[in-house]
Design a protein around this motif. Structure first.
Motif, mmCIF file in Angstrom:
data_model
loop_
_atom_site.group_PDB
_atom_site.id
_atom_site.type_symbol
_atom_site.label_atom_id
_atom_site.label_comp_id
_atom_site.label_asym_id
_atom_site.label_seq_id
_atom_site.Cartn_x
_atom_site.Cartn_y
_atom_site.Cartn_z
ATOM 1 N N ARG A 1 57.346 39.901 46.781
ATOM 2 C CA ARG A 1 58.364 39.131 45.440
ATOM 3 C C ARG A 1 59.939 39.845 46.130
ATOM 4 N NH1 ARG A 1 60.235 34.333 44.881
ATOM 5 N NH2 ARG A 1 58.519 34.158 43.548
ATOM 6 N N ALA A 2 59.709 40.980 46.478
ATOM 7 C CA ALA A 2 60.781 42.250 47.318
ATOM 8 C C ALA A 2 61.385 41.025 47.914
ATOM 9 C CB ALA A 2 60.134 43.708 47.173
ATOM 10 N N LEU A 3 60.158 41.174 49.323
ATOM 11 C CA LEU A 3 60.327 40.600 50.024
ATOM 12 C C LEU A 3 61.517 39.510 50.724
ATOM 13 C CD1 LEU A 3 57.312 41.432 52.748
ATOM 14 C CD2 LEU A 3 59.091 42.361 52.814
ATOM 15 N N LEU A 4 60.546 39.119 49.705
ATOM 16 C CA LEU A 4 61.375 37.322 49.717
ATOM 17 C C LEU A 4 63.056 36.990 49.028
ATOM 18 C CD1 LEU A 4 58.159 34.577 48.553
ATOM 19 C CD2 LEU A 4 58.778 35.479 50.837
ATOM 20 N N ASP A 5 62.389 37.681 47.869
ATOM 21 C CA ASP A 5 64.263 37.412 47.061
ATOM 22 C C ASP A 5 65.161 37.951 47.932
ATOM 23 O OD1 ASP A 5 62.717 36.169 45.731
ATOM 24 O OD2 ASP A 5 63.662 37.148 43.420
ATOM 25 N N ALA A 6 65.134 39.266 49.312
ATOM 26 C CA ALA A 6 65.863 39.607 49.831
ATOM 27 C C ALA A 6 66.255 39.338 51.169
ATOM 28 C CB ALA A 6 65.257 41.357 50.568
ATOM 29 N N CYS A 7 65.010 38.337 51.786
ATOM 30 C CA CYS A 7 65.443 37.777 52.883
ATOM 31 C C CYS A 7 65.232 36.174 52.877
ATOM 32 C CB CYS A 7 64.569 38.369 53.944
ATOM 33 S SG CYS A 7 64.711 39.878 54.167
ATOM 34 N N CYS A 8 64.676 35.624 52.226
ATOM 35 C CA CYS A 8 65.389 34.012 52.352
ATOM 36 C C CYS A 8 66.288 33.857 51.526
ATOM 37 C CB CYS A 8 63.527 33.606 51.337
ATOM 38 S SG CYS A 8 63.139 33.813 51.947
ATOM 39 N N GLU A 9 66.843 32.135 51.262
ATOM 40 C CA GLU A 9 67.820 31.515 51.032
ATOM 41 C C GLU A 9 67.058 31.742 49.346
ATOM 42 O OE1 GLU A 9 69.993 30.212 51.718
ATOM 43 O OE2 GLU A 9 70.244 30.807 53.700
ATOM 44 N N PRO A 10 68.440 32.115 48.400
ATOM 45 C CA PRO A 10 68.197 32.792 46.916
ATOM 46 C C PRO A 10 67.455 30.968 46.512
ATOM 47 C CG PRO A 10 70.358 33.189 47.916
ATOM 48 C CD PRO A 10 70.206 32.531 49.429
ATOM 49 N N TYR A 11 67.419 29.636 46.944
ATOM 50 C CA TYR A 11 67.013 28.738 46.083
ATOM 51 C C TYR A 11 66.045 28.312 47.334
ATOM 52 C CZ TYR A 11 70.529 29.936 42.678
ATOM 53 O OH TYR A 11 70.431 30.460 41.248
ATOM 54 N N PHE A 12 65.404 29.619 48.100
ATOM 55 C CA PHE A 12 64.442 28.587 49.136
ATOM 56 C C PHE A 12 63.733 27.311 48.586
ATOM 57 C CE2 PHE A 12 60.459 28.820 51.467
ATOM 58 C CZ PHE A 12 61.224 28.729 52.879
ATOM 59 N N ASN A 13 62.974 27.313 47.814
ATOM 60 C CA ASN A 13 62.052 26.879 47.295
ATOM 61 C C ASN A 13 62.603 25.388 46.952
ATOM 62 O OD1 ASN A 13 59.249 28.345 47.370
ATOM 63 N ND2 ASN A 13 59.005 28.709 45.613
ATOM 64 N N THR B 1 52.554 46.195 51.749
ATOM 65 C CA THR B 1 53.491 46.137 51.700
ATOM 66 C C THR B 1 53.463 44.751 53.320
ATOM 67 O OG1 THR B 1 54.792 46.368 49.858
ATOM 68 C CG2 THR B 1 55.510 44.704 51.786
ATOM 69 N N PHE B 2 53.324 46.359 53.958
ATOM 70 C CA PHE B 2 53.188 46.103 55.612
ATOM 71 C C PHE B 2 51.769 46.154 56.646
ATOM 72 C CE2 PHE B 2 57.396 48.383 55.088
ATOM 73 C CZ PHE B 2 58.470 47.841 54.686
ATOM 74 N N SER B 3 51.099 45.601 55.319
ATOM 75 C CA SER B 3 50.158 45.284 55.676
ATOM 76 C C SER B 3 50.588 43.417 56.037
ATOM 77 C CB SER B 3 48.735 45.523 55.723
ATOM 78 O OG SER B 3 48.852 44.795 54.150
ATOM 79 N N ALA B 4 48.963 42.823 56.156
ATOM 80 C CA ALA B 4 48.712 41.396 55.828
ATOM 81 C C ALA B 4 49.082 41.028 55.300
ATOM 82 C CB ALA B 4 47.493 40.774 56.539
ATOM 83 N N ALA C 1 56.007 36.668 54.214
ATOM 84 C CA ALA C 1 56.462 36.702 55.132
ATOM 85 C C ALA C 1 57.319 35.698 56.100
ATOM 86 C CB ALA C 1 57.052 38.498 54.916
ATOM 87 N N ALA C 2 55.700 36.231 57.286
ATOM 88 C CA ALA C 2 56.171 35.071 58.304
ATOM 89 C C ALA C 2 55.963 33.886 58.457
ATOM 90 C CB ALA C 2 55.007 36.201 59.214
ATOM 91 N N ILE D 1 71.431 48.140 40.040
ATOM 92 C CA ILE D 1 71.284 47.536 41.926
ATOM 93 C C ILE D 1 72.413 46.676 41.478
ATOM 94 C CG2 ILE D 1 69.917 45.921 42.585
ATOM 95 C CD1 ILE D 1 68.379 48.348 40.105
ATOM 96 N N TRP D 2 73.559 46.144 42.689
ATOM 97 C CA TRP D 2 74.321 45.513 42.597
ATOM 98 C C TRP D 2 74.263 44.252 43.492
ATOM 99 C CZ3 TRP D 2 78.933 46.362 39.698
ATOM 100 C CH2 TRP D 2 78.869 47.680 39.321
ATOM 101 N N ALA D 3 72.656 44.433 44.087
ATOM 102 C CA ALA D 3 72.443 43.236 44.942
ATOM 103 C C ALA D 3 71.472 41.892 44.708
ATOM 104 C CB ALA D 3 72.232 43.675 46.021
ATOM 105 N N THR D 4 71.598 40.831 43.731
ATOM 106 C CA THR D 4 70.581 40.097 43.279
ATOM 107 C C THR D 4 69.875 39.848 43.956
ATOM 108 O OG1 THR D 4 72.503 38.989 42.293
ATOM 109 C CG2 THR D 4 69.887 38.529 42.062
ATOM 110 N N ALA D 5 70.139 39.968 45.028
ATOM 111 C CA ALA D 5 68.729 39.910 46.259
ATOM 112 C C ALA D 5 67.615 41.026 46.138
ATOM 113 C CB ALA D 5 69.221 39.613 47.760
ATOM 114 N N LEU D 6 68.169 42.767 45.553
ATOM 115 C CA LEU D 6 67.341 43.676 45.617
ATOM 116 C C LEU D 6 66.665 43.658 44.713
ATOM 117 C CD1 LEU D 6 69.673 45.853 48.243
ATOM 118 C CD2 LEU D 6 67.499 44.433 48.428
ATOM 119 N N HIS D 7 66.601 42.854 43.360
ATOM 120 C CA HIS D 7 66.862 43.425 41.740
ATOM 121 C C HIS D 7 64.545 43.177 42.378
ATOM 122 C CE1 HIS D 7 70.290 41.561 39.445
ATOM 123 N NE2 HIS D 7 70.244 42.864 40.168
ATOM 124 N N ALA D 8 64.390 41.975 43.089
ATOM 125 C CA ALA D 8 62.885 42.751 43.046
ATOM 126 C C ALA D 8 62.514 43.150 43.812
ATOM 127 C CB ALA D 8 62.607 40.994 43.382
#
Length: 482
Positions: free
Chosen positions: A114-126, A249-252, A258-259, A312-319
């Protein structure tokens, strides 16, 4: 890497006149921090520098530290035959064949994803269409609890009124199975596996075109191969067997989801490698990880009521903050949800605490402000409305980033003017490279912090260093999500 892309920690706002922590104290702590760093990086440590751990408080294994470089080096040498190459190939297959991927794992696994997705995906990706998502599948997470209605609702979403012959209706299942996989995760996997097999019925034309759309990530290579033969899963990717729980997190486990959604996982690993280089080479006083841990340690040991917090001031970093909290609690031995911590392992400041802590903060709390300087999207202007129903026309020429910057500056200024300590953890921008740095720095910080209670040369936490008392001491960390 541009110099401005490095994530930095600035403790200048902590070293205020009359503060319980000074730059001199951090310098005096350098020998201990360097010894612990040597332990974390598996370098030799001179006898007597760091005490042996209490058997009830064993420090975490640091296999995670070298994982980014190991995966990148293997990819450069072996490309598609490397672990990273297989992850990228599998992600492409998933993107081409399905429109939803369900990841099943326990709380620790899902919090990292969730941390990876929230930080780098569009906020309403799904919620975007497939074309708006660039052909990347929606991603859903399951397995964190025993909620009957939640898993039933997910199965309904995936199967009811849908056909496996339509790309927009197809889905795949990613099972993260480790030696610590718990009952809720196993149950979710069982229900979803049964539903998937029923969905891809034998007479579907799709079955002839694609193997069973399942991916099983296990801990050992032998286990993966056995499962592959017995179930006919599409592809399996092993996770290092010696990777300590919570640091995957940085394993498969994290890289494949993320990929699949289109993140640049090579840049993510390069960011983690950058954090490793900085941690290994920078001296105390300019080392973001050691300075952050050292300053917070000095503050907490300055008195029985002292606590630390992160705003935490960035919503994308809450997760990301919640993942760090869960990892930290897990490694400090918090087995329960006492003291107001939720199942993700963090304790958010209560309404009363927030009222008393903002804008200038409580005297006993050292806050770290987690900031992202540049937004990814074009700034939204406040703009002018003819009737001015909300009274905001005087701000018409200002933007959202302007107001955010003003709020941050006012908060920090208020803290410093009142002599209350504030550190700043700053990202110039949020992308895969800076996120890789932040998450690797967080794991390194946990590894360093966990080793402090074993060092008897400094002041003890309140109540002593026993396993019974250390978790309560370590739990004095608040989170304020802006």
């Amino acid at each position: 890497m541009a110099k401005g892309d490095r994530v930095t920690y600035d403790p200048a706002g902590v070293f205020l006149p009359g503060s319980a922590v000074s730059a001199t104290q951090l310098t005096a702590l350098a020998a201990r921090l360097n010894a612990i760093r040597s332990d974390v990086t598996q370098d030799s440590v001179e006898a007597g520098e760091v005490s042996e751990p209490d058997s009830s408080l064993s420090a975490c294994d640091c296999t995670f530290r070298e994982l980014p470089e190991r995966m990148l080096d293997d990819y450069v040498e072996h490309r598609q035959q490397s672990d990273l190459g297989r992850i990228l190939q599998t992600a492409r297959w998933i993107r081409d064949h399905v429109d939803r991927i369900v990841v099943v794992g326990d709380v620790g696994v899902l919090s990292g994803i969730r941390a990876l997705l929230d930080a780098c995906c569009e906020p309403y990706f799904n919620h975007l269409t497939r074309s708006q998502r660039g052909g990347r599948p929606r991603i859903l997470l399951a397995g964190a609890d025993l909620d009957n209605d939640a898993i039933t609702g997910l199965i309904t979403l995936l199967t009811e009124g849908r056909s496996p012959d339509l790309l927009d209706d197809r889905w795949a299942l990613l099972l993260v199975d480790t030696p610590t996989t718990d009952l809720p995760t196993k149950l979710a996997g069982r229900h979803l596996l049964r539903s998937l097999r029923s969905f891809y019925r034998a007479d579907s034309a799709t079955v002839a075109e694609m193997d069973a759309p399942l991916i099983l990530v296990m801990t050992t290579v032998n286990g993966v191969r056995d499962s592959d033969r017995s179930t006919g899963f599409r592809q399996t990717i092993p996770v290092p067997a010696d990777l300590d729980e919570g640091f995957g997190t940085f394993s498969a486990v994290g890289l494949l989801p993320a990929a699949i959604v289109g993140m640049d996982i090579v840049r993510l690993l390069e960011g983690a490698s950058t954090a490793n280089d900085h941690f290994r080479t920078a001296p105390v006083g300019s080392n973001s990880v050691l300075d952050f841990v050292g300053v917070n340690h000095l503050w907490r040991t300055a008195g029985p009521t002292k606590a630390c917090g992160m705003r935490i001031w960035a919503t994308a970093l809450h997760a990301t903050a919640r993942w760090y909290a869960q990892l930290r609690q897990q490694q400090m031995g918090r087995a329960t949800t006492a003291n107001g911590t939720d199942r993700d392992g963090h304790r958010e400041a209560s309404a009363a605490e927030r009222a008393s802590l903002h804008p200038v903060g409580a005297e006993d709390v050292l806050w770290t402000e987690l900031l992202v300087t540049q937004c990814r999207c074009d700034p939204l202007m406040i703009g002018h409305l003819e009737s001015d129903p909300d009274g905001l026309n005087p701000l018409a020429d200002r933007s959202h980033p302007d107001l955010m910057s003003a709020a941050i500056s006012e908060t920090i200024r208020g803290h410093r003017q009142s002599g209350r300590p504030t550190g700043v953890l700053r990202l110039a921008r949020l992308n895969e490279h800076t996120l890789g740095q932040v998450m690797q720095m967080a794991m390194l910080a946990v590894a360093v912090e966990q080793r402090f209670p074993f060092d008897k040369t400094g002041p003890d936490p309140p109540g002593g260093l026993g396993a019974k008392n250390w978790p309560d001491f370590a739990d004095r960390f608040l989170y304020d999500f802006r």
